[in-house]
Design an enzyme around this catalytic site. Structure first.
Site, PDB file in Angstrom:
ATOM      1  N   ARG A   1      22.292  21.983 -15.050  1.00  0.00           N
ATOM      2  CA  ARG A   1      20.896  21.578 -14.817  1.00  0.00           C
ATOM      3  C   ARG A   1      20.024  21.768 -16.054  1.00  0.00           C
ATOM      4  NH1 ARG A   1      16.845  22.554  -9.617  1.00  0.00           N
ATOM      5  NH2 ARG A   1      15.209  21.290 -10.550  1.00  0.00           N
TER       6      ARG A   1
ATOM      7  N   HIS B   1      12.214  18.990 -23.484  1.00  0.00           N
ATOM      8  CA  HIS B   1      11.164  19.743 -22.792  1.00  0.00           C
ATOM      9  C   HIS B   1      10.813  21.062 -23.467  1.00  0.00           C
ATOM     10  CE1 HIS B   1      11.729  16.713 -19.806  1.00  0.00           C
ATOM     11  NE2 HIS B   1      10.837  17.246 -19.007  1.00  0.00           N
TER      12      HIS B   1
ATOM     13  N   LYS C   1      19.625  12.610 -11.086  1.00  0.00           N
ATOM     14  CA  LYS C   1      19.023  13.951 -11.071  1.00  0.00           C
ATOM     15  C   LYS C   1      19.514  14.753  -9.862  1.00  0.00           C
ATOM     16  CE  LYS C   1      15.098  16.889 -11.382  1.00  0.00           C
ATOM     17  NZ  LYS C   1      13.715  17.117 -11.703  1.00  0.00           N
TER      18      LYS C   1
HETATM   19  N1  GLY Z   1      10.407  19.399  -9.063  1.00  0.00           N
HETATM   20  C1  GLY Z   1      11.083  19.098 -10.247  1.00  0.00           C
HETATM   21  C2  GLY Z   1      12.390  19.750 -10.399  1.00  0.00           C
HETATM   22  O1  GLY Z   1      12.851  20.448  -9.521  1.00  0.00           O
HETATM   23  O2  GLY Z   1      13.029  19.593 -11.412  1.00  0.00           O
END
Ligand code: GLY
Length: 339
Positions: free
Chosen positions: A228, A235, A214
């Site tokens: 990103r 989601h 991530k």
């Molecule tokens: N805090 C989670 C994100 O930045 O994806």
């Protein structure tokens, strides 16, 4: 304690994998720090907070709202927090969101770090700098992107984690595997929730692998203009279901990933939907589910991933290769109503 530093556009984050909560003192001075945590964590680990200024919040997603932010700010003023104060969020995604958001606005911005206490926070919520609050059914409608100064990982905190929370975390791990890491997907296929819970070494390796996956995606595209967006796999539909049906985040995302696979099959000739569904089941997650299509479309129309008339939907070409496909809202309405 081993430190690994990751640079972002305007800040860097020090990560301490394989650390212990008590080592927090080596990163920040107790005098100049304020911990924000929730009642459940405070009750389970009371002795760990001895010597720390601590603000204890009610636990639960329903408290990730502006009223909680106002109350935290009031308590910071009472504790004489100033520009040199560091806020430390000790908890899951709700706590990391509130802490990062308050740190961004209190006195126009103070330092903050996290000690994630759930698997989901370790592999996802504490990383990436997006921190905010919900407004009604709209998840994360208000917030910022601002990176934490540090992340401290103490895997022993997971000992008291309920099973539903484990599945929650695995939903994001499976998401990472689907969009970026076919080799990790194999590891997940060969194991299951119980096996990994028992295998501390594999668990620590998986946590670090996912955190780094991530971090890398965020480093490449901190402000979500391209790569990103892949992290939103599952989601788009997931968020539309989560608050409406009071699902755990991981459950909602899991249903979202299932249908994103089905849509990938329809639009991209993706052939591995059954493999995705099987892995989700191995980690105690729901897959196919019935939901009110009209209600979901209403929420989807407000989704942050919507750009004018298109929604940037995340689909899979194959396991390990996610792509962003802009789908016109009218087409999406048809696709969803035929699911
Ligand atoms: N805090 C989670 C994100 O930045 O994806």
């Amino acid at each position: 304690m081993k430190k690994q530093t990751f640079k972002f556009s305007t800040a860097s984050t020090d990560c301490y994998f394989d650390a212990a909560f008590k080592q927090l003192k080596e990163i920040v001075s107790q005098q100049h720090a304020i911990i924000i945590t929730d009642q459940n964590i405070f009750d389970k680990h009371t002795s760990k907070f001895k010597g720390w200024n601590t603000i204890v919040l009610n636990a639960g997603e329903e408290f990730k709202v502006q009223a909680t932010v106002d109350s935290v700010i009031q308590q910071l003023i009472e504790l004489n927090a100033d520009r040199k104060t560091t806020l430390i969020g000790v908890g899951g995604g709700v706590i990391t969101d509130i802490t990062g958001y308050v740190a961004a606005i209190y006195m126009r911005g103070i330092s903050f770090g996290f000690v994630p206490t759930t698997l989901l926070a370790m592999v996802d919520a504490s990383i990436g700098g997006k921190n905010g609050i919900d407004v009604g059914v709209y998840k994360n409608m208000v917030g910022i992107i601002r990176q934490p100064n540090f992340l401290l990982y103490d895997v022993s905190l997971l000992k008291t984690l309920p099973d539903a929370e484990w599945s929650n975390g695995f939903a994001e791990i499976i998401k990472h595997a689907c969009i970026k890491d076919a080799a990790m997907f194999k590891i997940l296929e060969q194991n299951n929730l119980q096996k990994i819970q028992r295998n501390k070494k594999l668990l620590s390796q998986l946590i670090e692998r996912n955190a780094k996956l991530k971090i890398k995606v965020v480093q490449n595209d901190e402000f979500e203009k391209g790569e990103r967006r892949l992290l939103n796999y599952g989601h788009t539909l997931g968020h539309a279901l989560e608050n409406q049906y009071e699902l755990f985040h991981g459950q909602a995302v899991s249903i979202g990933m299932t249908y994103a696979s089905v849509i990938s099959q329809q639009l991209l000739k993706f052939k591995q939907t059954d493999a995705v569904v099987k892995v989700l089941e191995q980690y105690g997650l729901p897959t196919y589910a019935s939901f009110d299509k009209n209600k979901v479309m209403t929420v989807l129309k407000m989704d942050k991933k919507r750009e004018r008339k298109d929604i940037n939907y995340i689909l899979l070409e194959k396991i390990g290769k996610g792509i962003v496909l802009p789908i016109p809202l009218t087409d999406l309405e048809n696709i969803i109503s035929n699911l």
